[in-house]
Motif scaffolding. Structure first.
Motif, PDB file in Angstrom:
ATOM      1  N   LEU A 242       0.814  -1.206   0.000  1.00  0.00           N
ATOM      2  CA  LEU A 242       0.000   0.000   0.000  1.00  0.00           C
ATOM      3  C   LEU A 242       0.852   1.262   0.000  1.00  0.00           C
ATOM      4  N   VAL A 243       0.379   2.248  -0.742  1.00  0.00           N
ATOM      5  CA  VAL A 243       0.901   3.610  -0.668  1.00  0.00           C
ATOM      6  C   VAL A 243      -0.271   4.441  -0.161  1.00  0.00           C
ATOM      7  N   LEU A 244      -0.098   5.077   0.993  1.00  0.00           N
ATOM      8  CA  LEU A 244      -1.141   5.942   1.532  1.00  0.00           C
ATOM      9  C   LEU A 244      -0.917   7.355   1.027  1.00  0.00           C
TER      10      LEU A 244
ATOM     11  N   SER B  76       4.152   0.632   2.120  1.00  0.00           N
ATOM     12  CA  SER B  76       5.492   0.925   1.608  1.00  0.00           C
ATOM     13  C   SER B  76       5.825   2.412   1.671  1.00  0.00           C
ATOM     14  N   LYS B  77       4.786   3.272   1.717  1.00  0.00           N
ATOM     15  CA  LYS B  77       5.055   4.701   1.625  1.00  0.00           C
ATOM     16  C   LYS B  77       3.835   5.505   2.063  1.00  0.00           C
ATOM     17  N   ILE B  78       4.099   6.686   2.620  1.00  0.00           N
ATOM     18  CA  ILE B  78       3.042   7.656   2.929  1.00  0.00           C
ATOM     19  C   ILE B  78       3.380   8.933   2.167  1.00  0.00           C
ATOM     20  N   VAL B  79       2.421   9.406   1.368  1.00  0.00           N
ATOM     21  CA  VAL B  79       2.628  10.595   0.538  1.00  0.00           C
ATOM     22  C   VAL B  79       1.593  11.644   0.927  1.00  0.00           C
ATOM     23  N   ILE B  80       2.069  12.849   1.238  1.00  0.00           N
ATOM     24  CA  ILE B  80       1.175  13.946   1.585  1.00  0.00           C
ATOM     25  C   ILE B  80       1.634  15.185   0.837  1.00  0.00           C
ATOM     26  N   HIS B  81       0.677  15.841   0.162  1.00  0.00           N
ATOM     27  CA  HIS B  81       0.985  17.076  -0.561  1.00  0.00           C
ATOM     28  C   HIS B  81      -0.139  18.077  -0.357  1.00  0.00           C
ATOM     29  N   VAL B  82       0.217  19.338  -0.271  1.00  0.00           N
ATOM     30  CA  VAL B  82      -0.780  20.395  -0.264  1.00  0.00           C
ATOM     31  C   VAL B  82      -1.227  20.575  -1.707  1.00  0.00           C
ATOM     32  N   GLY B  83      -2.520  20.559  -1.922  1.00  0.00           N
ATOM     33  CA  GLY B  83      -3.056  20.720  -3.267  1.00  0.00           C
ATOM     34  C   GLY B  83      -4.499  20.266  -3.322  1.00  0.00           C
ATOM     35  N   VAL B  84      -5.079  20.309  -4.495  1.00  0.00           N
ATOM     36  CA  VAL B  84      -6.449  19.836  -4.694  1.00  0.00           C
ATOM     37  C   VAL B  84      -6.423  18.313  -4.576  1.00  0.00           C
ATOM     38  N   ALA B  85      -7.246  17.775  -3.684  1.00  0.00           N
ATOM     39  CA  ALA B  85      -7.158  16.356  -3.327  1.00  0.00           C
ATOM     40  C   ALA B  85      -7.171  15.422  -4.535  1.00  0.00           C
ATOM     41  N   TRP B  86      -8.122  15.583  -5.447  1.00  0.00           N
ATOM     42  CA  TRP B  86      -8.216  14.644  -6.560  1.00  0.00           C
ATOM     43  C   TRP B  86      -6.983  14.734  -7.458  1.00  0.00           C
ATOM     44  N   GLU B  87      -6.427  15.928  -7.617  1.00  0.00           N
ATOM     45  CA  GLU B  87      -5.229  16.078  -8.444  1.00  0.00           C
ATOM     46  C   GLU B  87      -4.025  15.412  -7.774  1.00  0.00           C
ATOM     47  N   VAL B  88      -3.896  15.582  -6.463  1.00  0.00           N
ATOM     48  CA  VAL B  88      -2.804  14.945  -5.724  1.00  0.00           C
ATOM     49  C   VAL B  88      -2.907  13.427  -5.845  1.00  0.00           C
ATOM     50  N   ILE B  89      -4.121  12.892  -5.707  1.00  0.00           N
ATOM     51  CA  ILE B  89      -4.329  11.446  -5.787  1.00  0.00           C
ATOM     52  C   ILE B  89      -3.967  10.925  -7.176  1.00  0.00           C
TER      53      ILE B  89
ATOM     54  N   ARG C 293      -2.074  12.317  -9.536  1.00  0.00           N
ATOM     55  CA  ARG C 293      -0.643  12.501  -9.809  1.00  0.00           C
ATOM     56  C   ARG C 293       0.195  11.457  -9.060  1.00  0.00           C
ATOM     57  N   THR C 294      -0.143  11.214  -7.808  1.00  0.00           N
ATOM     58  CA  THR C 294       0.603  10.242  -7.014  1.00  0.00           C
ATOM     59  C   THR C 294       0.417   8.834  -7.571  1.00  0.00           C
ATOM     60  N   ALA C 295      -0.779   8.512  -8.041  1.00  0.00           N
ATOM     61  CA  ALA C 295      -1.017   7.197  -8.648  1.00  0.00           C
ATOM     62  C   ALA C 295      -0.111   6.984  -9.850  1.00  0.00           C
ATOM     63  N   GLU C 296       0.076   8.029 -10.648  1.00  0.00           N
ATOM     64  CA  GLU C 296       0.983   7.938 -11.799  1.00  0.00           C
ATOM     65  C   GLU C 296       2.435   7.801 -11.340  1.00  0.00           C
ATOM     66  N   GLU C 297       2.841   8.660 -10.410  1.00  0.00           N
ATOM     67  CA  GLU C 297       4.229   8.658  -9.934  1.00  0.00           C
ATOM     68  C   GLU C 297       4.610   7.326  -9.287  1.00  0.00           C
ATOM     69  N   GLU C 298       3.673   6.716  -8.581  1.00  0.00           N
ATOM     70  CA  GLU C 298       3.941   5.457  -7.880  1.00  0.00           C
ATOM     71  C   GLU C 298       3.616   4.238  -8.749  1.00  0.00           C
ATOM     72  N   ASP C 299       3.144   4.475  -9.958  1.00  0.00           N
ATOM     73  CA  ASP C 299       2.738   3.410 -10.871  1.00  0.00           C
ATOM     74  C   ASP C 299       1.758   2.457 -10.195  1.00  0.00           C
ATOM     75  N   ALA C 300       0.768   3.040  -9.528  1.00  0.00           N
ATOM     76  CA  ALA C 300      -0.233   2.255  -8.807  1.00  0.00           C
ATOM     77  C   ALA C 300      -1.082   1.443  -9.774  1.00  0.00           C
ATOM     78  N   ASP C 301      -1.374   0.234  -9.384  1.00  0.00           N
ATOM     79  CA  ASP C 301      -2.245  -0.631 -10.178  1.00  0.00           C
ATOM     80  C   ASP C 301      -3.722  -0.367  -9.872  1.00  0.00           C
ATOM     81  N   LEU C 302      -3.982   0.150  -8.672  1.00  0.00           N
ATOM     82  CA  LEU C 302      -5.349   0.361  -8.218  1.00  0.00           C
ATOM     83  C   LEU C 302      -5.367   1.507  -7.225  1.00  0.00           C
TER      84      LEU C 302
END
Length: 150
Positions: free
Chosen positions: A37-39, A86-99, A101-110
């Protein structure tokens, strides 16, 4: 056509009481599928800034918000079995955009995200979950609140 088994599951968590339930669903999936999991949390600037932030320069406000939310997610993460997150990611920004972008950066499958009721401003703008579903290239599992027992 065969479906790819999710290995990296991104769990989007807000600060609502439902976050623990959403995390539990992510943990259950990761254990069943052998994934990790990446939170992630996107923090918007809002009226309830911590008192500490009011006495700092504006440049430090995102750092303070991220630190406070990281502590909250680390507390939630303690409920998960060791080694699953495996990781906790927190960013200031618009929630859906952060989610997204992070899914792409982490190559999330789901992406696992909680749903919210349609009321008030959500009817006009749409929920974070709806925006993630509509903007990501990743598969999304929307976790609904369990109905109350009768």
């Amino acid at each position: 056509m065969s479906l790819k088994q999710p290995r990296t599951i991104l769990v989007a968590l807000d600060s609502s009481p439902r976050a623990a339930h959403v995390l539990a669903e992510g943990v259950d999936l990761a254990q069943k599928l052998g994934g990790t999991l990446v939170l992630v949390r996107g923090i918007g600037l809002h009226h309830s800034l911590p008192a500490e932030a009011l006495n700092e320069s504006p440049a430090r406000v995102p750092e303070i918000l991220e630190r406070n939310d990281r502590e909250e997610l680390e507390q939630l993460a303690r409920e998960a079995p060791p080694g699953l997150i495996s990781k906790i990611v927190i960013h200031v920004g618009v929630a859906w955009e952060v989610i997204c972008r992070t899914a792409e950066e982490e190559d999330a499958d789901l992406i696992v995200i909680g749903s919210h009721g349609y009321s008030g401003i959500d009817k006009l703008l749409g929920t974070t979950a709806a925006r993630v579903v509509n903007h990501t290239k990743r598969s999304v599992l929307v976790v609904r609140e369990r109905p109350a027992s009768r």
